[in-house]
Design a protein around this motif. Structure first.
Motif, short mmCIF file in Angstrom:
data_model
loop_
_atom_site.label_atom_id
_atom_site.label_comp_id
_atom_site.label_asym_id
_atom_site.label_seq_id
_atom_site.Cartn_x
_atom_site.Cartn_y
_atom_site.Cartn_z
N ARG A 51 -4.70 1.98 -3.89
CA ARG A 51 -5.58 1.89 -5.05
C ARG A 51 -5.94 3.29 -5.52
N ILE A 52 -6.00 3.47 -6.81
CA ILE A 52 -6.44 4.73 -7.43
C ILE A 52 -7.59 4.40 -8.36
N VAL A 53 -8.71 5.07 -8.19
CA VAL A 53 -9.87 4.87 -9.05
C VAL A 53 -10.11 6.15 -9.84
N GLN A 54 -10.10 6.03 -11.15
CA GLN A 54 -10.24 7.17 -12.07
C GLN A 54 -11.68 7.26 -12.55
N ILE A 55 -12.31 8.44 -12.37
CA ILE A 55 -13.69 8.59 -12.85
C ILE A 55 -13.86 9.76 -13.80
N ALA A 56 -12.81 10.56 -14.01
CA ALA A 56 -12.87 11.67 -14.96
C ALA A 56 -11.45 12.15 -15.21
N PHE A 57 -11.32 13.17 -16.07
CA PHE A 57 -9.97 13.61 -16.47
C PHE A 57 -9.99 15.08 -16.85
N LEU A 58 -10.29 15.93 -15.85
CA LEU A 58 -10.41 17.36 -16.11
C LEU A 58 -9.11 17.97 -16.62
N ASN A 59 -7.97 17.36 -16.26
CA ASN A 59 -6.67 17.85 -16.74
C ASN A 59 -6.17 17.12 -17.98
N GLY A 60 -7.04 16.31 -18.58
CA GLY A 60 -6.67 15.63 -19.81
C GLY A 60 -6.46 14.14 -19.67
N VAL A 107 -1.78 7.40 1.24
CA VAL A 107 -3.21 7.08 1.32
C VAL A 107 -3.49 5.70 0.71
N ASN A 108 -4.50 5.04 1.28
CA ASN A 108 -4.86 3.70 0.80
C ASN A 108 -5.67 3.74 -0.48
N LEU A 109 -6.53 4.75 -0.60
CA LEU A 109 -7.41 4.84 -1.77
C LEU A 109 -7.52 6.29 -2.22
N THR A 110 -7.43 6.51 -3.53
CA THR A 110 -7.61 7.83 -4.12
C THR A 110 -8.74 7.76 -5.15
N LEU A 111 -9.68 8.69 -5.04
CA LEU A 111 -10.71 8.86 -6.06
C LEU A 111 -10.34 10.10 -6.85
N ASP A 112 -10.02 9.90 -8.14
CA ASP A 112 -9.48 11.00 -8.95
C ASP A 112 -10.38 11.32 -10.13
N MET A 113 -10.68 12.59 -10.28
CA MET A 113 -11.43 13.05 -11.45
C MET A 113 -10.63 14.09 -12.23
N VAL A 114 -9.33 14.17 -11.96
CA VAL A 114 -8.48 15.19 -12.57
C VAL A 114 -7.64 14.62 -13.70
N GLY A 115 -6.98 13.49 -13.47
CA GLY A 115 -6.15 12.89 -14.50
C GLY A 115 -4.94 13.75 -14.82
N GLY A 116 -4.46 13.67 -16.05
CA GLY A 116 -3.32 14.47 -16.47
C GLY A 116 -2.13 14.33 -15.54
#
Length: 334
Positions: free
Chosen positions: A241-250, A217-226
């Motif tokens: 590209r990966i854009v991080q907006i949260a970290f539900l897994n830490g 994938v070209n772009l990932t929007l992630d709110m999981v993290g960890g």
């Protein structure tokens, strides 16, 4: 005839850091609009995961912001501060706020408010700002999503996820999402996702490689993290590209950064609440120009999961924490 504005109002207070039941109605003074601000009689307020974090004691409001939770509202303008030029008393608006949304009245700078799209009531309108501002900035501005690219959003059935699926699809991307049940996956596909992966019984990395012919994938929007971080790198295409907006897994991550180098990946992230009014105003202008027409045409629209009265905000928090919701949870303040 101008509405009589009371001196006090009902607001939901966080009585102590803790579980949903620490949210209790209390009496507060009605805020007065400062220069450039609107006083909104709140008719509905959106509920978001940052509100949960604030309630738990992990996400304090920015300096100068209300300690009352709530980041998005819809309602009527009942008073304006000095220098306001865009909105007048009596107009219906939806707005992104840094706090104070779970209340009968709330102030916001006029540049962070937008007219409610034609055909929308207060409940739907209150479900727009937080997710649409967040998705627009992180997917299209920071993430640079282009038509023809492949986009992955985790948590596709969340408020952010349902918004990201619709907007990415509307702007010509191929959309892949993950969700935690077959019901949620089906809901994501109805919103336009080309592929919805139930992460409980399928490896999203392998599914993405199969779907993209190994390209990723070209772009990932992630709110999981960890542990998703390394898997996001595996699923990414060259120059992804990966854009991080949260970290539900830490927040703690162990990963092989050679993938980041070999694939020439960009991993960035952002928060929105503590950004200045002027920054949010720029996003508001972009949304009104490029997204409001789509909302009016119903090519995209907020997905409403549940509606609770203001005094039952604790139930809304229970709902968001149990993870069964699809779309947005809204408080009816009218």
């Amino acid at each position: 005839m101008a509405e009589t504005i009371p001196t006090t109002m009902t607001a939901i207070e966080i009585t102590a850091p803790g579980g949903p039941l620490v949210l209790k109605p209390g009496e507060r003074g009605v805020p007065a609009p400062k220069a450039g601000e609107l006083l909104i009689k709140v008719r509905a307020a959106g509920v978001n995961r940052p509100d949960v974090l604030q309630r738990q004691g992990f996400y304090p409001p920015p300096a100068g912001a209300s300690d009352i939770p709530g980041l998005e509202i819809a309602g009527d303008v009942v008073a304006v501060g000095e220098g306001v030029t865009r909105f007048r008393v009596g107009e219906r608006v939806t707005a992104l706020v840094a706090g104070g949304g779970y209340a009968q009245y709330c102030v916001v700078h006029e540049t962070n408010a937008l007219p409610i799209p034609a055909g929308y009531g207060f409940i739907e309108a209150a479900a727009i700002p937080e997710t649409y501002f967040t998705v627009w900035h992180n997917v299209f501005e920071r993430g640079g999503l282009q038509s023809g690219e492949t986009f992955l959003v985790h948590g596709g059935s969340s408020g952010i996820g349902t918004t990201a699926i619709q907007l990415a699809k509307a702007f010509g991307a191929t959309v892949i999402t993950t969700a935690g049940s077959d019901e949620k996956c089906e809901a994501c596909q109805k919103l336009g996702a080309d592929r919805a992966i139930n992460y409980r019984n399928e490896d999203f990395v392998e599914a993405i490689k199969e779907m993209t012919g190994g390209k990723g994938v070209n772009l990932t929007l992630d709110m999981v993290g960890g542990d998703y971080t390394e898997r996001n790198y595996e699923a990414a295409a060259l120059d992804g590209r990966i854009v991080q907006i949260a970290f539900l897994n830490g927040t703690k991550v162990t990963t092989d950064i050679s993938k980041l180098m070999v694939k020439r990946l960009t991993h960035t992230g952002s928060t929105l609440r503590n950004r200045p009014v002027e920054f949010k105003a720029e996003i508001a202008r972009e949304l009104e120009l490029k997204v409001w027409p789509l909302l009016i045409e119903r090519r995209v629209a907020p997905v409403i999961d549940m509606i609770y009265p203001l005094h039952e905000a604790w139930r809304a928090h229970e709902r968001i924490e149990d993870g069964h919701h699809i779309g947005k949870i809204v408080l009816d303040v009218s």
